[in-house]
Every structure is written in C-alpha cells, then in structure tokens.
Design a protein around this motif. Structure first.
Motif, PDB file in Angstrom:
ATOM      1  N   LYS A 120      10.882  -5.671  -9.935  1.00  0.00           N
ATOM      2  CA  LYS A 120      11.124  -6.301 -11.133  1.00  0.00           C
ATOM      3  C   LYS A 120       9.898  -5.761 -12.195  1.00  0.00           C
ATOM      4  CE  LYS A 120      13.930 -10.177 -10.042  1.00  0.00           C
ATOM      5  NZ  LYS A 120      13.854 -11.886  -9.753  1.00  0.00           N
ATOM      6  N   ASP A 121       8.816  -5.840 -11.942  1.00  0.00           N
ATOM      7  CA  ASP A 121       7.786  -5.340 -12.758  1.00  0.00           C
ATOM      8  C   ASP A 121       6.788  -4.319 -11.987  1.00  0.00           C
ATOM      9  OD1 ASP A 121       5.741  -5.026 -14.486  1.00  0.00           O
ATOM     10  OD2 ASP A 121       5.267  -7.242 -15.103  1.00  0.00           O
ATOM     11  N   PRO A 122       7.122  -3.069 -11.927  1.00  0.00           N
ATOM     12  CA  PRO A 122       6.253  -2.069 -11.423  1.00  0.00           C
ATOM     13  C   PRO A 122       5.077  -1.880 -11.810  1.00  0.00           C
ATOM     14  CG  PRO A 122       8.343  -1.129 -12.574  1.00  0.00           C
ATOM     15  CD  PRO A 122       8.048  -2.522 -12.898  1.00  0.00           C
ATOM     16  N   SER A 123       4.485  -2.521 -12.935  1.00  0.00           N
ATOM     17  CA  SER A 123       3.006  -2.600 -13.124  1.00  0.00           C
ATOM     18  C   SER A 123       2.145  -3.619 -12.427  1.00  0.00           C
ATOM     19  CB  SER A 123       2.970  -3.105 -14.899  1.00  0.00           C
ATOM     20  OG  SER A 123       3.082  -4.391 -14.932  1.00  0.00           O
ATOM     21  N   LEU A 124       2.993  -4.554 -11.742  1.00  0.00           N
ATOM     22  CA  LEU A 124       2.245  -5.387 -10.786  1.00  0.00           C
ATOM     23  C   LEU A 124       2.275  -4.781  -9.392  1.00  0.00           C
ATOM     24  CD1 LEU A 124       3.855  -8.565 -11.887  1.00  0.00           C
ATOM     25  CD2 LEU A 124       1.612  -7.741 -12.448  1.00  0.00           C
ATOM     26  N   VAL A 125       2.530  -3.638  -9.100  1.00  0.00           N
ATOM     27  CA  VAL A 125       2.733  -2.920  -7.627  1.00  0.00           C
ATOM     28  C   VAL A 125       1.509  -1.811  -7.724  1.00  0.00           C
ATOM     29  CG1 VAL A 125       3.753  -1.690  -5.930  1.00  0.00           C
ATOM     30  CG2 VAL A 125       4.890  -3.582  -7.240  1.00  0.00           C
ATOM     31  N   SER A 126       0.744  -1.634  -6.641  1.00  0.00           N
ATOM     32  CA  SER A 126      -0.338  -0.765  -6.542  1.00  0.00           C
ATOM     33  C   SER A 126       0.228  -0.111  -5.139  1.00  0.00           C
ATOM     34  CB  SER A 126      -1.568  -1.525  -6.582  1.00  0.00           C
ATOM     35  OG  SER A 126      -2.473  -0.478  -6.117  1.00  0.00           O
ATOM     36  N   ARG A 127       0.047   1.185  -5.147  1.00  0.00           N
ATOM     37  CA  ARG A 127       0.334   1.778  -3.998  1.00  0.00           C
ATOM     38  C   ARG A 127      -0.995   2.437  -3.364  1.00  0.00           C
ATOM     39  NH1 ARG A 127       5.879   5.070  -5.062  1.00  0.00           N
ATOM     40  NH2 ARG A 127       7.025   3.187  -5.912  1.00  0.00           N
TER      41      ARG A 127
END
Length: 92
Positions: free
Chosen positions: A4-11
């Motif tokens: 939903k919010d890619p800015s909240l996912v770190s890889r």
C-alpha cells in the motif's frame, strides 16, 4: 503481494545477495523475503508478522542453514517458497 505504501518498505540483502528482506520501516518486522530464481520471483512469508494467529495451528520445527551452498539454498527455495510472486504498489 500488494504494497500500500512503498515508502514504508526498506529492502535488505545479506552477503550472498540471493534474497531480499522486505522490512517495515515503522516497526522493523520482516513480513516477507523474496528471491529471484531463473527469472521467477519466489517469496516466503513470516507467520510471526500476522496478528491473532492461533499458535495451535502452527507446527514449529528447528532449522539451520549453516553450511548450505548457494545451489542447495536456491533449490530449497524453489521447492518450498511461494512461486510466481508479483508485487503491486497501490500508492496510498
């Protein structure tokens, strides 16, 4: 998989770079790990990231991957992980 919010996912990828750990930047939980094998994306989901899972439904087993070579690791993932994963980003 819907993000939903890619800015909240770190890889993050460890030294072998055979998998990507998708980390929630708010809480630090890793709900999913992906691995690209033979141009297909595979994933495994952490049951610990789910809320309100009845522990009696889980079968716990010890696991150790120490000493596992890259070929064996990728074959295990191909055999046991969810195949043909697709990431969709919904915005917000």
């Amino acid at each position: 998989m819907l993000v939903k919010d890619p800015s909240l996912v770190s890889r993050y990828a460890f030294g072998t770079r055979t998998a990507e750990f998708h980390v929630c930047t708010r809480c630090g939980i890793v709900p999913v790990v992906t691995s690209r094998i033979d141009d297909n994306l595979y994933a495994v989901v952490s049951v610990n990231a789910f809320e309100a899972v009845d522990p009696s439904l889980l079968r716990l087993a010890p696991a150790s991957f120490d000493g596992e070579g890259e070929g064996s690791r990728l074959a295990r993932r191909k055999r046991n992980w969810i195949a043909e994963v697709e990431f969709l980003e919904s915005g917000r």
